[in-house]
Write an enzyme that holds these catalytic residues in place. Structure first.
Site, short mmCIF file in Angstrom:
data_model
loop_
_atom_site.label_atom_id
_atom_site.label_comp_id
_atom_site.label_asym_id
_atom_site.label_seq_id
_atom_site.Cartn_x
_atom_site.Cartn_y
_atom_site.Cartn_z
CD GLN A 99 -21.61 -5.85 13.09
OE1 GLN A 99 -22.69 -5.67 12.56
NE2 GLN A 99 -20.63 -6.50 12.50
CB CYS A 105 -24.05 -8.48 11.28
SG CYS A 105 -23.62 -9.47 9.83
CG HIS A 261 -25.65 -6.59 7.21
ND1 HIS A 261 -24.65 -6.77 8.14
CD2 HIS A 261 -26.54 -5.72 7.77
CE1 HIS A 261 -24.91 -6.02 9.20
NE2 HIS A 261 -26.06 -5.40 9.01
CG ASN A 285 -28.46 -2.73 9.73
OD1 ASN A 285 -27.67 -3.49 10.26
ND2 ASN A 285 -28.11 -1.86 8.80
CD1 TRP A 287 -23.82 -3.29 11.47
CD2 TRP A 287 -24.00 -1.91 9.73
NE1 TRP A 287 -22.97 -3.75 10.49
CE2 TRP A 287 -23.05 -2.91 9.42
CE3 TRP A 287 -24.27 -0.92 8.78
CZ2 TRP A 287 -22.39 -2.96 8.19
CZ3 TRP A 287 -23.61 -0.97 7.55
CH2 TRP A 287 -22.68 -1.98 7.26
#
Length: 449
Positions: A99, A105, A261, A285, A287
C-alpha cells in the site's frame, strides 16, 4: 404511465453473453474506445495522454498530500522509472505489491483476493497488455459498475516524488500492473483521494459483479466454518476488517493487528493438533507486512504440535503480512467477513444447480413513487413494486436443495462521479408472499403484468 404502486412490467436486465455491458462487450467508460485510441497512437507514433484523467493535482485529489508535497509530484511513465518495465513479472500474486499513501487497504485487500481466481482476475486485468510490443502508453481494465461491465482506459503516467511511486508500489520495481490497476480504479472513483476509506465488499463486487454476503463476526452463524469452507471451494473472494478503535486509525495493536483495517482471507484449513481438530483461517495484510502475534502465528509453538506435512504446507515465517489464526480468534478480533462470488453456490453447498439471475433498474421519485417505509402505511403502497416468480426446481437440484431459494440485494447508484461526494440515502425493500388469489385480483384490476 401506470399509477403508483403498480407492479410495472420492467425490462429484465439479464443480458446475453455477447450483449452490451458484459465482460465480452463492455461499455466504454467516458466514451473512450481502447482499440480506436490505440490505433491512433500507433499510427501517429505518439504516447497516449488521458485528458479525461489528466496527470495533474485534480486526479490526485484533495487531502492526501500537503501543498508542499503536491508541488513535488512528477507524473512519470514506467520507462522513466526503470530501464525495462513489465506489466507482469512471473505471474500475479498477492505478494506483488504494498500500500502507498492513500488509505485504500480495502481496495488492495480485494486485489489480494482477486489474485487467487485466475479467470476472474483476467476479466478485470487483460494480461495480453505488454510494454515489450505495441507500446503507446495506453492500458485498460474492466470493472462491473451497477449492473454493467465498463472498460476503463488510462495512460501510464504515474504520480511520483523523488522518482518513487507515492501510491501502490510493487515488490519488484519493474512490475506495474498493481499501480496501473489502482490508477484505473481511481479514475472510476474520481481521483486517488476518492479511494480513501471503504470496505472490501465494494471493490469485490466491482471485480466480479457477483453476490455479496456480509457476516457479522461478533454474532457469527453456527455454520460459519462450513460457510467459509464452501466459499473457498466455490472460488469466492473473501475479505475482513478489524473494528475501529478509539485512537487514531491504523494503530497497530500489541497483538500485531491494525485497528480499522481491511484484510484478505486467503485460506481455511483444519489441522490435527495433539489429536484435536483445530479450524484455522489464513489472513493477509495488504500492507505486505505486519502480522498477528497470537496463537498459531508464524513463530507460535503450536506449529510443533501438527504433522510435518501440515507444517510444511501452511507455515511461512517470512514477514509478508500473511498469517494463521484460529476461527475463534478470527471472530474475536475481526468485526465482519465479506464473501463475494459469481454465483451463490457457497450458501447451499451446491455447484451443479445453477442459479438464474435478473437485474431490475428503478428509482424512487419524490411525490409519486417515494412512499417511505412501513411506518407510513398511507403512502407505503406508492413505492415501486416488482413481481418475482420463484420457479420450481427439477431433477437433481430439487433432490439436493429440497426447497426453492431466492437471494435478493439492493444497490444504490451514485449521482456524482466523485466517490467521496456521493450521499448514500436510507433505502430498503420488503418482500411479501403473493398468493394466487391476490395475484388474480391484481391482474384483473390492473391488467396483464
Amino acid at each position: 404511465m401506470p399509477p403508483p404502486g403498480v407492479c410495472m412490467n420492467i425490462i429484465n436486465a439479464r443480458r446475453k453473453k455477447d450483449g452490451y455491458g458484459t465482460t465480452v462487450n463492455p461499455e466504454k467508460f467516458l466514451n473512450q474506445d481502447f482499440q480506436q485510441l490505440k490505433q491512433y497512437c500507433l499510427i501517429r507514433r505518439v504516447r497516449f495522454v488521458d485528458d479525461m484523467f489528466p496527470p495533474d493535482r485534480n486526479s490526485i485529489g484533495e487531502g492526501l498530500l500537503s501543498s508542499t508535497d503536491m508541488a513535488r509530484v512528477v507524473w512519470l511513465r514506467p520507462g522513466k522509472l526503470v530501464p525495462n518495465p513489465s506489466f507482469t513479472v512471473d505471474g500475479v500474486s498477492r505478494f506483488d505489491f504494498g500500500q502507498g499513501l492513500v488509505g485504500n487497504c480495502w481496495f488492495l485487500a480485494s486485489i489480494g483476493a482477486l489474485t487467487f481466481q485466475t479467470h476472474i482476475f483476467e476479466q478485470v486485468v487483460p494480461l495480453q497488455q505488454r510494454y515489450e510490443e505495441d507500446y503507446c502508453g495506453l492500458f485498460h481494465f474492466k470493472f462491473w459498475r451497477f449492473g454493467r461491465w465498463v472498460d476503463v482506459v488510462i495512460d501510464d503516467k504515474l504520480p511520483t516524488i523523488d522518482g518513487r511511486l507515492i501510491f501502490v508500489h510493487s515488490t519488484d520495481p519493474t512490475e506495474f500492473w498493481p499501480a496501473l490497476l489502482e490508477k484505473a480504479y481511481a479514475k472510476v472513483c474520481g481521483s486517488y483521494a476518492d479511494m480513501n476509506a471503504g470496505t472490501p465488499a465494494e471493490a469485490m463486487v466491482d471485480f466480479t459483479g457477483g453476490v455479496h454476503v456480509c457476516v457479522q463476526l461478533q454474532t457469527p452463524p453456527p455454520n460459519l466454518w462450513e460457510l467459509m469452507c464452501r466459499a473457498g471451494q466455490s472460488k469466492s473472494l473473501m475479505g475482513c476488517g478489524t473494528p475501529q478503535g478509539k485512537t487514531s486509525e491504523n494503530t497497530v495493536l500489541p497483538n500485531g493487528l491494525v485497528q480499522g483495517h481491511a484484510y484478505t482471507v486467503t485460506g481455511v484449513k483444519q489441522v490435527m493438533s495433539q489429536g484435536t481438530p483445530v479450524n484455522l483461517v489464513r489472513v493477509w495484510n495488504p500492507w505486505g507486512q505486519g502480522e498477528w502475534k497470537g496463537d498459531w502465528s508464524d513463530k507460535s509453538p503450536f506449529w510443533q504440535t501438527v504433522s510435518p506435512e501440515d507444517r510444511e504446507m501452511c507455515l511461512s515465517v517470512a514477514d509478508d503480512g500473511e498469517f494463521w489464526m484460529t476461527l475463534e480468534d478470527f471472530c474475536r478480533f475481526y468485526s465482519d467477513l465479506d464473501i463475494c462470488c459469481l454465483c451463490p453456490d457457497f450458501l447451499d453447498g451446491t455447484s451443479s444447480c445453477h442459479w438464474k439471475t435478473s437485474f431490475y433498474d428503478g428509482r424512487w421519485v419524490a411525490g409519486t413513487t417515494a412512499g417511505g417505509c412501513m411506518n407510513n402505511l398511507e403512502s407505503f403502497w406508492t413505492n415501486p413494486q416488482y413481481r418475482v416468480t420463484v420457479e420450481k426446481l427439477f431433477g437433481e437440484c430439487s433432490a439436493k436443495q429440497g426447497e426453492n431459494s431466492m437471494l435478493m440485494s439492493l444497490m444504490q447508484k451514485p449521482d456524482k462521479r466523485n466517490r467521496r461526494l456521493v450521499q448514500n440515502l436510507h433505502i430498503g425493500f420488503s418482500i411479501f408472499k403473493l398468493t394466487k388469489e391476490v395475484s388474480s385480483i391484481l391482474t384483473q384490476s390492473l391488467g396483464t403484468v
